[in-house]
Design a protein around this motif. Sequence first.
Motif, PDB file in Angstrom:
ATOM      1  N   UNK A  23     -25.692   3.465  -0.825  1.00 12.86           N
ATOM      2  CA  UNK A  23     -25.983   2.693   0.274  1.00 12.86           C
ATOM      3  C   UNK A  23     -25.131   2.846   1.486  1.00 12.86           C
ATOM      4  N   UNK A  24     -24.447   3.542   1.416  1.00 10.36           N
ATOM      5  CA  UNK A  24     -22.997   3.122   2.597  1.00 10.36           C
ATOM      6  C   UNK A  24     -22.703   4.859   2.418  1.00 10.36           C
ATOM      7  N   UNK A  83     -31.395   1.152   1.952  1.00 11.31           N
ATOM      8  CA  UNK A  83     -31.140   0.086   1.600  1.00 11.31           C
ATOM      9  C   UNK A  83     -31.879   0.197  -0.184  1.00 11.31           C
ATOM     10  N   UNK A  84     -33.177   0.036   0.941  1.00  6.30           N
ATOM     11  CA  UNK A  84     -34.153  -0.355  -0.576  1.00  6.30           C
ATOM     12  C   UNK A  84     -34.696   0.522  -1.716  1.00  6.30           C
ATOM     13  N   UNK A 135     -32.803   4.439  13.237  1.00  5.63           N
ATOM     14  CA  UNK A 135     -31.234   4.069  12.519  1.00  5.63           C
ATOM     15  C   UNK A 135     -31.654   2.514  11.867  1.00  5.63           C
ATOM     16  N   UNK A 136     -32.304   1.503  12.294  1.00  5.66           N
ATOM     17  CA  UNK A 136     -32.558   0.042  11.968  1.00  5.66           C
ATOM     18  C   UNK A 136     -34.066   0.329  10.364  1.00  5.66           C
ATOM     19  N   UNK A 163     -36.166   4.747  19.063  1.00  8.71           N
ATOM     20  CA  UNK A 163     -35.168   3.338  19.077  1.00  8.71           C
ATOM     21  C   UNK A 163     -34.416   2.775  18.096  1.00  8.71           C
ATOM     22  N   UNK A 196     -27.830   9.015   5.106  1.00 10.02           N
ATOM     23  CA  UNK A 196     -28.578   8.497   6.305  1.00 10.02           C
ATOM     24  C   UNK A 196     -27.932   9.774   6.915  1.00 10.02           C
ATOM     25  N   UNK A 197     -27.014  10.247   6.781  1.00 10.33           N
ATOM     26  CA  UNK A 197     -26.547  11.707   8.034  1.00 10.33           C
ATOM     27  C   UNK A 197     -27.707  12.873   7.664  1.00 10.33           C
ATOM     28  N   UNK A 208     -25.378  12.695  15.851  1.00 16.37           N
ATOM     29  CA  UNK A 208     -25.275  11.659  14.793  1.00 16.37           C
ATOM     30  C   UNK A 208     -23.880  11.569  14.419  1.00 16.37           C
ATOM     31  N   UNK A 230     -31.798   3.293   7.510  1.00 14.84           N
ATOM     32  CA  UNK A 230     -31.066   2.486   7.164  1.00 14.84           C
ATOM     33  C   UNK A 230     -31.650   1.339   5.710  1.00 14.84           C
ATOM     34  N   UNK A 269     -26.421  -5.051   6.928  1.00 15.31           N
ATOM     35  CA  UNK A 269     -26.869  -2.720   7.857  1.00 15.31           C
ATOM     36  C   UNK A 269     -27.370  -3.056   8.485  1.00 15.31           C
ATOM     37  N   UNK A 294     -30.577  12.397   9.846  1.00 16.89           N
ATOM     38  CA  UNK A 294     -30.192  12.029  11.136  1.00 16.89           C
ATOM     39  C   UNK A 294     -30.909  13.619  11.090  1.00 16.89           C
ATOM     40  N   UNK A 336     -23.985   7.236  12.774  1.00  9.95           N
ATOM     41  CA  UNK A 336     -23.471   7.270  11.308  1.00  9.95           C
ATOM     42  C   UNK A 336     -22.413   6.608  11.065  1.00  9.95           C
ATOM     43  N   UNK A 347     -28.596  -6.224   2.656  1.00 13.09           N
ATOM     44  CA  UNK A 347     -29.824  -5.548   4.083  1.00 13.09           C
ATOM     45  C   UNK A 347     -28.647  -6.173   5.008  1.00 13.09           C
ATOM     46  N   UNK A 392     -27.505   0.781  17.530  1.00 14.99           N
ATOM     47  CA  UNK A 392     -28.471   1.355  18.465  1.00 14.99           C
ATOM     48  C   UNK A 392     -27.572   0.462  19.960  1.00 14.99           C
ATOM     49  N   UNK A 429     -23.356   3.743  11.621  1.00 16.78           N
ATOM     50  CA  UNK A 429     -23.930   2.032  10.639  1.00 16.78           C
ATOM     51  C   UNK A 429     -22.994   2.327   9.257  1.00 16.78           C
ATOM     52  N   UNK A 430     -22.794   4.197   8.222  1.00 18.26           N
ATOM     53  CA  UNK A 430     -22.436   3.426   6.730  1.00 18.26           C
ATOM     54  C   UNK A 430     -20.778   3.653   7.014  1.00 18.26           C
ATOM     55  N   UNK A 453     -27.146  -1.751  12.041  1.00 19.96           N
ATOM     56  CA  UNK A 453     -28.325  -1.119  12.966  1.00 19.96           C
ATOM     57  C   UNK A 453     -28.100  -1.493  14.050  1.00 19.96           C
TER      58      UNK A 453
END
Lengths: 200, 232
Positions: free
Chosen positions: A116-117, A87-88, A79-80, A76, A122-123, B116, A83, B89, A126, B120, B86, B97, B122-123, B93
């Motif tokens: 980043x966005x 980002x980093x 996601x965090x 769970x 991210x897709x 998914x 991302x 985000x 996933x 997404x 950050x 969740x 999130x972005x 996020x």
Amino acid sequence: MGELLNIAIKSAFIENLALSYFLGMCSYLAVSKTVKTAFGLGLAVIFVLGITMPINWVINTWLLGENGIFQTDLTFLRFILFIAVIASMVQLVEMVVEKFSPSLYTSLGIFLPLITVNCAILGGSLFMVSKEYNFSESVAFGLGGGFGWFLAIIAIAAIREKIKYSAVPPALRGLGMAFLLTGLMGMAFMGLMGIDPAAF
Amino acid sequence: MAEVKVAEKKSSTIAFGKKERKLLTDPLDSNNPITVQVLGICSALAVTTGMKNALVMAVAVIFVTMLSNGIISVLRNSIPKQVRMIVQLVVIAALVTLVELTLKAVAFDSYKQLSVFIGLIITNCIVMGRLEAFAMNNKPYESILDGIGNGAGYGIILLIVAFFREFFGKGAIFDYKIIGPSAEYLIDTNTSVIFGWYASNNLMVLFPSAMFVIGVLIWVHRAWNPKLVDIS
């Protein structure tokens, strides 16, 4: 090795992130006015996808998985963590590129933070999880997927440069036309769906 | 700091005047997130094969834009500029969740189909874009209204696109059959009698059709509101 090549080709052409899944559309439509800028963004996407995919794989398997360090199912938090990694990483890549190759940095410029966005990144991560790739497969998937996205944005940028000189109805000019063109390109890419990647 | 606090005190008399209404209605038309600001296209394309999924997605996005706008607006004076991405985000996020786990528990079918694309959010550039453009420099109450407005503007486009795609692609609305035969074009081979007059157009269910529908939508929107026409 052949197996990895299959995955790379499959993710670049048959399951193209931009034209089959329509991921990363925001920057795809916003930065495709000229080929030059599209080229910079495309390169940056290949780069970041190629780096974040294996890192996210490691995090997903060793940190979050049931057989990871904590021996519990922590998915769970996926996601965090994903991302945050993206980002980093983007921040890190930006600093490294700035230090070692100022010319590349100036040409990529504003596109690095934009990534980043970009949901293709991210897709991609996933999709990697849902397809249960292993480490080397995820590297191949990242690089192949990035290359496919790069091809797609270069193609649309080239078309948009040409179409500027055509008589498009005023209300359709710019964004509307870009949508219709992407739809047509997507149909063309659907033609690749029947290909068996094992044939390569 | 003291000055900011005073200013916030004054606006705490919650009113719903012209300005607030504008915050809510602007994103529905002249500042629409999808057709004008070009934010959040990816999910708009992927989840619009059916009205039901589109509705679930719209509600999820309204929830996330509203709360993230509110939270970031409350925190806006204590976030250092360098790490704001950050922080934003992480807030998004966490909210996403929450949405994902809720959907998993309440509407498992939709959760499966959206796969998914819930992640997404999130972005989804709508969320980030509104945080950057609005919530970082405005008070919480207005930010929340802006979040609801933009989420709703996104949701309306989603529902319009989904309506056309589901109606012509499956001959149904909200999974309720309106036109056409049940599965596909049925032909009785013995008598060559064709049952049902509408053969569902499978192209409308595929991804490219979403592009066409949104493209035409933008065309109609700009023809109707010529101020938005792209001059470049």
